[in-house]
Scaffold this motif. Sequence first.
Motif, mmCIF file in Angstrom:
data_model
loop_
_atom_site.group_PDB
_atom_site.id
_atom_site.type_symbol
_atom_site.label_atom_id
_atom_site.label_comp_id
_atom_site.label_asym_id
_atom_site.label_seq_id
_atom_site.Cartn_x
_atom_site.Cartn_y
_atom_site.Cartn_z
ATOM 1 N N GLY A 432 19.153 44.285 55.504
ATOM 2 C CA GLY A 432 18.754 43.133 54.696
ATOM 3 C C GLY A 432 18.101 42.061 55.545
ATOM 4 N N HIS A 433 18.750 41.745 56.665
ATOM 5 C CA HIS A 433 18.156 40.774 57.586
ATOM 6 C C HIS A 433 16.877 41.329 58.209
ATOM 7 N N GLY A 434 16.855 42.639 58.450
ATOM 8 C CA GLY A 434 15.650 43.263 59.000
ATOM 9 C C GLY A 434 14.462 43.143 58.067
ATOM 10 N N ILE A 435 14.700 43.249 56.769
ATOM 11 C CA ILE A 435 13.606 43.101 55.796
ATOM 12 C C ILE A 435 13.067 41.665 55.832
ATOM 13 N N CYS A 436 13.954 40.681 55.984
ATOM 14 C CA CYS A 436 13.498 39.284 56.079
ATOM 15 C C CYS A 436 12.612 39.086 57.302
ATOM 16 N N LEU A 437 13.037 39.644 58.450
ATOM 17 C CA LEU A 437 12.201 39.547 59.655
ATOM 18 C C LEU A 437 10.877 40.284 59.467
ATOM 19 N N LEU A 438 10.922 41.435 58.790
ATOM 20 C CA LEU A 438 9.711 42.207 58.559
ATOM 21 C C LEU A 438 8.704 41.417 57.722
ATOM 22 N N LEU A 439 9.192 40.728 56.700
ATOM 23 C CA LEU A 439 8.289 39.925 55.870
ATOM 24 C C LEU A 439 7.646 38.806 56.690
ATOM 25 N N GLY A 440 8.448 38.147 57.545
ATOM 26 C CA GLY A 440 7.886 37.105 58.404
ATOM 27 C C GLY A 440 6.840 37.649 59.353
#
Length: 819
Positions: A432-440
């Motif tokens: 979940g946190h990885g997806i947030c970083l990926l979007l950034g």
Amino acid sequence: MEYIENLPAMDLMRSEKMTFVQLIIPVESAHPAITYLGQLGLLQFRDLNADKSPFQRTFVNQVKRCAEMSRKLRFFKDQTQKAGLLPPARPASQPDIELEELEIQLAEHEHELIEMNANSEKLRQSYNELLEFKMVLQKASDFLVSNRSHTAAQETELHENVYSSDNYSDTASLLEQEMQPELSNQSGVRFISGIICKSKILQFERMLFRTTRGNMLFHQAVADEEILDPSSNEMVEKIVFVVFFSGEQARSKILKICEAFGANCYPVPEDMTKRRQITREVLSRLSELETTLDVGLRHRDKALTSIGFHLTKWINMVRREKAVYDTLNMLNFDVTKKCLVAEGWCPVFAKTKIQEALQRATMDSNSQVGIIFHVMDAVDSPPTYFRTNRFTNAYQEIVDAYGVAKYQEVNPAVYTIVTFPFLFAVMFGDWGHGICLLLGALVLISKESKLSSQKLGSFMEMLFGGRYVLLLMSIFSIYCGLIYNEFFSVPFHIFGASAYKCRDASCSDAQTVGLIKYSDPYPFGVDPSWRGSRSELPFLNSLKMKMSILLGIAQMNLGIILSYFNARFFNSSLDIKYQFVPQVIFLNSLFGYLSLLIVVKWCTGSQADLYHVMIYMFLSPFEALGDNQLFWGQSVLQVMLLLLALVAVPWMLFPKPFILKRLHTERFQGGTYGLLGTSEVDIYEEPDSARQHHHEEFNFSEVFVHQMIHSIEFVLGAVSNTASYLRLWALSLAHSELSTVFYEKVLLFAWGYDNLITRLIGLTVFAFATTSILLMMETLSAFLHALRLHWVEFQNKFYHGDGYKFKPFSFAALADDED
């Protein structure tokens, strides 16, 4: 071995092959030659005049001229910014002009601007004085009118008091004298009017009161308009004041105080007719000055706009010319031969391009003598140059921040591209946190062309520079998060059903007695049923701790293997025999064996205590293992590995220094006679040339101490570095527990209330905590720990990092240096 030698070379594995070259340039071709080389940007010049000061160099006058033109261009740029004019989106195309012509134009423009600024300042000063005079006239008139009306109201009472006392004129107060016109004229009551900054008014009034010992009357009023301060170019709020006093001595004191506080005093006549006449004149002059100032500003803005169309091109031109002359000052000037001698480093692949550029310079200058380009031998170590792209550049910068690679040694950036984001993800694993970083990361990459042309802040520039590092970090974080089965700390049945189930339908004993296994293991990652079970923490701790050790031993072994490739490339058989081999034996005899035990225990499901096995391997190597035996012959293998580890330490320490001493003795037995120089080049060798040879004496004690420090560092580092990799387990556990706390104690707690506002507050707090702590602070923490693992635990096995960067003379790098 033949297969390895025949493999194609990697671009980033080793730095580009460099060659030391010498250029002999005729004077008439020097400027165009350096200009073309600056456009090419593939030759690093060597300063052959290092012993001379900047003022002793040949082209110092040209450099001064360029510096003076740069000052004028900065003046134009500052004036444009102060005027609030935006630079043109498309600068005007102008034919190329010579430097001398540009120098004349800049001098004319500067003289014109200075003259316009001087006139504008004078007009602005006059305008401010008239504006202040107008406001003083208005406010002082109000003071005088109000005082006279107040005087008429009390005239009868004062008249009686005057005639009832013969000495009233001697004892009357200043206020009473002011309110009696006839008495004021007789006793000499006067007033001074002026204007002062609002910030100084309190100190000003206090100073007046103390100086006159209270024998004065002070009136003040806020000015109707703010006044532009020409020094700071800001609007300043001012106060109009009127001071009533008596006596010439008090007048001189008050005027000195006004001068000290920067207050401007203006004469205000007592006659109302005169005041009105003066006010009309002031207003008329103000109107004329406003028109004049407006015309002057429009004329100046027009001049600045015309300069702005060419300003960028002029700045680049002067910057390039100054860089060319700075480079020419690094060359040796030979008056007898009428030529300049240059030395420098260039990549091997760039020799053809450099020769073509020199031929163009010879043709452009119509020189009858061509530029001589020839390769020379050099004793100094060449600079390090890696050809990177926008993807690999960030990883190369991570490695270079520790130290620039020595020439042609193995470059850790090749492996850092994969291992750095992966070790980060081991500590940050949550998809979940990885997806947030990926979007950034995707946002930064999508706006790459726009952001690369803008001037960013320090934090944003660092974030944008590492956008591809962030991309891989987020992808690996999603992968590790799927292995840990954590989505904001919540497990999901993504790859099928769990292998465990409750003992009964109520599932009341799930966290006490535990679950029972009824099917095959979960196909990928951690089974979601471990979440909330009584053995969740011991299981995850054991998994992540052992995984950290395995990853650490694998990366350290990779570092030692890379030291073998370094030694093989530099033909250092001593480093292979007496450094690489004992290091591999020592590390794997102890911690490689521990990794083997971990894998065997996972595969067999044994309940052996690995702590007990490793401790008693040293304390009691011949004691039977009992229940802790994992495979047949383990005791014998432990004794053999322990003996190999003990042998590896002196193997690393003693042979290499003594062999180096013997080789040095054999090499220089006849060195006292020296070598006869047979080359004519040696006769004309430049005094500062890189071809000079320097023989260093062999110091056995220094070499032995260095080898001893290296051996002790490796032996102790094998233990400390392995323990250091446990930070992967610790930070992964901390990240998981923090995420669980925010989810259970904030989001679920708020969701337990049947209230929309409470739920929104809980969701807001959860989002803020996730963003600020988990996505920012935890990201930075994991990044720094992954950086430490690469710099200390990985790179110290093979990486020297004592080289220096290849810094060619390039016009493209001038803009970055200027910023």
